[in-house]
Design an enzyme around this catalytic site. Sequence first.
Site, PDB file in Angstrom:
ATOM      1  CE  LYS A 112      -4.105  -2.154   0.770  1.00 32.01           C
ATOM      2  NZ  LYS A 112      -3.790  -3.549   1.033  1.00 32.01           N
TER       3      LYS A 112
HETATM    4  C1  LIG Z   1      -4.530  -4.722   0.716  1.00 30.95           C
HETATM    5  C2  LIG Z   1      -3.787  -6.006   0.759  1.00 30.95           C
HETATM    6  C3  LIG Z   1      -4.080  -7.064  -0.115  1.00 30.95           C
HETATM    7  C4  LIG Z   1      -5.224  -6.994  -1.104  1.00 30.95           C
HETATM    8  O1  LIG Z   1      -5.007  -6.012  -2.093  1.00 30.95           O
HETATM    9  P1  LIG Z   1      -6.253  -5.488  -2.968  1.00 30.95           P
HETATM   10  O2  LIG Z   1      -5.703  -4.376  -3.795  1.00 30.95           O
HETATM   11  O3  LIG Z   1      -7.267  -5.012  -1.970  1.00 30.95           O
HETATM   12  O4  LIG Z   1      -6.731  -6.631  -3.770  1.00 30.95           O
HETATM   13  C5  LIG Z   1      -3.286  -8.182  -0.065  1.00 30.95           C
HETATM   14  N1  LIG Z   1      -2.282  -8.307   0.824  1.00 30.95           N
HETATM   15  C6  LIG Z   1      -1.975  -7.327   1.678  1.00 30.95           C
HETATM   16  C7  LIG Z   1      -0.854  -7.517   2.637  1.00 30.95           C
HETATM   17  C8  LIG Z   1      -2.707  -6.134   1.684  1.00 30.95           C
HETATM   18  O5  LIG Z   1      -2.407  -5.148   2.539  1.00 30.95           O
END
Ligand SMILES: *Cc1c(COP(=O)(O)O)cnc(C)c1O
Length: 466
Positions: A112
Amino acid sequence: MNYISTRGTAPVLDFGQTMLTGLARDGGLYVPAEVPRMPQAEIAALAGLPYEEVAFRVMRPFVGDSFGDAEFRRLIDKAYAGFDHAARAPLKQLAPGHFLLELFHGPTLAFKDFAMQLIGQLFQAALARTGERVTIVGATSGDTGSAAIEAFRGLSNVDVFILFPQGRVSDVQRRQMTTPADANVHAIAVEGDFDTCQRLLKEMFNDFAFRDRVRLAGVNSINWARVLAQVVYYFSAAVALGAPHRAVSFTVPTGNFGDIFAGSIARAMGLPIERLVIATNQNDILHRCLSSGEYRTEAVMPSISPSMDIQVSSNFERALFHAYDGDAGAVSQLMEELRVAGRFTVSQGALEGLREIYASGRVSEGQTGDTITRTLAQTGELLCPHSAVGVAVAEQHLGTTPMITLATAHPAKFPDAVQAATGIRPALPPRMADLFDRPERMTPMPDDRQALQALILERTAERMGA
Ligand SMILES: *Cc1c(COP(=O)(O)O)cnc(C)c1O
């Protein structure tokens, strides 16, 4: 570059407006009116460039006049300066034909940060021009919240409210959200699951009087700018393995479908991606939908990969919009069926379109733990449970095309699950070593939109002096 809503009736916006708006006013999500193609020679020329330069070249055509070239370059450089790894998104080999893309070297240890650090810079630059202030509200299954707080903490023209499901995030995730002492950071512990948080968020966006009064802005992956930032590492990884001369596939641990949807944009731009494999945990709505054509929500089951404990996968709407050839009426109808009946069926034509791009797989809790254990023994790599879901599904899809699995979080964010699988308790980086000694600050909240809006009005009025 113009952006249009997947539901067809919201105003057409430029990049800067799309970023500051988040959710479209007709309830849809913004997508580029058309995806620019990147000529093969330009893709080949990305080989060996620093991550920041790849980011500039890949994102530039989407940004239009919203940022000048020099300014955009400077903001990209600032966004990634705080990462712990010089490559930003290093690629490691796990097995013949199978690679791991480590996306957890940012400030909060999950992928993120790639998007959030950048939009933190872009928001600051855009708001500084007009002197505006905004109220950012985000819903999180754990990692979006900490990444948003880290990107926006301490800014004078932004308040950031993060809704997280009480008791359903890891201790490290919670503490990353509740320990920043900045006055503009508000961590809200909601009674319910992630879908509750996401619904409250969307309801607030649909209350236009409230939305306009506090200048609501969204940084969930409904925000196009976040998806765009994630397109970049598909290019850097594929080019490192020989694209555009050789095709690759990706497996992506998936919850809200933002990360994997970014891969479909890279593919539409001309990057030779054979398959994008959706990897889900026991909350497998996307895998069921791709298998049967029926999208049906069930109760969320808490898992050891909590950031993927999602049943209403917002960005899937963007994939549907493409699969229905941009038919906003059809998408609106599906979303209305979902709201009323908790289910819809994808048309045969659209399902075939989805299956050309995406494959899918689901793994159980036991398989996830086993994959962490086995990968450590075979490669020395310590996986977080989300990355392990990805690796396990990728192993079911290996072929002659190189497979790149996205490692979405650092193992130290989920120490209990990793320790249970390996006996090793992964340590936090030194800059976070005192996380468990810092005081926590959070506000509990029932599933009550009125109460939540009252809190937001009260907290922002204090700071705006209104
Ligand atoms: C947010 C997240 C996901 C999922 O990603 P999306 O874009 O919501 O599909 C997977 N793994 C981790 C560690 C995350 O923080």
